[in-house]
Scaffold this active site. Structure first.
Site, short mmCIF file in Angstrom:
data_model
loop_
_atom_site.label_atom_id
_atom_site.label_comp_id
_atom_site.label_asym_id
_atom_site.label_seq_id
_atom_site.Cartn_x
_atom_site.Cartn_y
_atom_site.Cartn_z
N LYS A 199 0.85 -1.20 0.00
CA LYS A 199 0.00 0.00 0.00
C LYS A 199 0.87 1.24 0.00
O LYS A 199 0.63 2.19 -0.75
CB LYS A 199 -0.92 0.00 1.23
CG LYS A 199 -2.10 -0.95 1.09
CD LYS A 199 -2.83 -1.18 2.40
CE LYS A 199 -3.87 -2.28 2.21
NZ LYS A 199 -4.48 -2.76 3.45
N GLN A 224 -5.21 -1.38 9.61
CA GLN A 224 -5.06 -2.73 9.06
C GLN A 224 -5.66 -3.77 10.02
O GLN A 224 -5.32 -3.79 11.20
CB GLN A 224 -3.57 -3.02 8.82
CG GLN A 224 -3.29 -4.33 8.15
CD GLN A 224 -3.80 -4.40 6.71
OE1 GLN A 224 -3.60 -3.50 5.91
NE2 GLN A 224 -4.47 -5.50 6.38
N ASP A 267 -11.62 2.53 3.81
CA ASP A 267 -12.00 1.11 3.75
C ASP A 267 -13.51 0.95 3.58
O ASP A 267 -13.99 -0.13 3.24
CB ASP A 267 -11.56 0.40 5.04
CG ASP A 267 -10.39 -0.54 4.82
OD1 ASP A 267 -10.11 -0.89 3.65
OD2 ASP A 267 -9.75 -0.93 5.82
#
Ligand SMILES: NC(=O)c1ccc[n+]([C@@H]2O[C@H](COP(=O)([O-])OP(=O)(O)OC[C@H]3O[C@@H](n4cnc5c(N)ncnc54)[C@H](OP(=O)(O)O)[C@@H]3O)[C@@H](O)[C@H]2O)c1
Length: 305
Positions: A59, A103, A126
């Site tokens: 990422k 995460q 997200d």
């Protein structure tokens, strides 16, 4: 004319599509920078989970390649929940940060729902915050979970208008199955969501013009569950032993049995190289979208649908 046994599905090249998408995002980012907005993504990693470390590294690299700012926060596994919440609050308030990703999975002593709920919905790249889930479900502009957004882009690229298509999603998780259902409903598909209690899974799958598999069971869906000509999106990423590659070696397979499915389907995503690369590309798309909205700019339509 080839007979049915010779028929091979078109392979949907998610890797190439994701590379092109990242190129378009880089273009939007440089246009935004020209207007004085430098999109920034903050990624928070708690602990040393090896798979998470790989994701976070990828990422970071792809965020920089797209011309965005990347802020990494690596915290030790024993970080108290309160400290994590305080970091999220600082990132919410930081004008250089337009996207926040914590995460998952988080260590057991941290309440993941509480942490996700603390993220400013405008920066929730997200798309897991209940505000974004609700906005998606009610047809309002939302930040949409990355993996289903990537699946939708691949489907629209292949099929164009999805209106009226019979879509079956196998799996009802909050991160894939449910948001996928909302996105396909938004496209006017007739949507069925199947799961572990579905009575006739083979028959349900055979109805699908669009079949999305998000189960997490290696090669569970064989070719004879697939309607001839259907478009198959395989979200599954499963590591299975591959003794043919050497002792202790593994390979990745999807939730669909690729070989048998490819002789029936019209098109299919491979594993790896299908949905997987789309997830990070869509994270970058969401960060670009979030930065646009925060600064009162219209996000480019090709990044949100
Ligand atoms: N490509 C990517 O970037 C990406 C991103 C996310 C996930 N994935 C992969 O996608 C897969 C699914 O992930 P997830 O997070 O959605 O998984 P998950 O949270 O474990 O959900 C799995 C779903 O599959 C259903 N299921 C399990 N066994 C079944 C069976 N025998 N028949 C029918 N349905 C069954 C479950 O039903 P119940 O609800 O009834 O238990 C559940 O709804 C995994 O392989 C994961 O690695 C890939």
């Amino acid at each position: 004319m080839p007979d049915a046994a010779d028929r091979r599905a078109e392979i949907i090249d998610g890797k190439a599509f994701a590379a092109a998408l990242r190129g378009r995002i880089a273009g939007h980012v440089s246009a935004m920078k020209a207007k004085g907005v430098a999109p920034g993504l903050a990624v928070v990693l708690v602990g040393e989970d090896p798979a998470s470390q790989v994701y976070v590294r990828n990422k970071h690299r792809q965020t920089l390649e797209a011309g965005m700012e990347s802020f990494e926060h690596r915290l030790p596994v024993e970080t108290p929940e309160a400290e994590l919440l305080a970091l999220v609050a600082r990132l919410n308030a930081d004008p250089a940060v337009h996207g926040i990703l914590v995460q998952l999975p988080l260590p057991r002593h941290v309440d993941a729902a509480k942490v996700l709920d603390a993220i400013d919905p405008a920066k929730d790249v997200d798309g897991f915050h209940v505000v974004n889930v609700g906005r998606l479900a009610t047809g309002l502009p939302a930040l949409t979970p990355c993996t289903p957004l990537g699946c939708l882009m691949l489907l629209k690229d292949r099929l164009g208008d999805l209106s009226g298509a019979e879509a079956v999603i196998v799996g009802r998780s909050n991160i894939v199955g449910k948001p996928m259902a909302q996105l396909l409903l938004r496209e006017s598909c007739t949507v069925t969501v199947a799961h572990s209690r579905t009575r006739d899974l083979p028959g349900t799958c055979r109805r699908a013009d669009i079949l999305v598999a998000a189960v997490g069971r290696p090669e569970m869906i064989p070719g004879d569950w697939i309607k001839p000509g259907a478009t198959v999106i395989d979200v599954g990423i499963n590591r299975i032993p591959a003794p043919e590659k050497g002792e202790g070696k593994h390979r990745l397979v999807g939730d669909v049995h690729f070989e048998s499915a490819a002789s029936v389907a019209g098109a299919i995503t491979p594993v790896p190289g299908g949905v997987g690369p789309m997830t990070i590309a869509c994270l970058l798309a969401n960060t670009s979208t979030a930065a646009s909205r925060i600064h009162g700019l219209e996000p480019p339509a090709d990044l949100t649908r």
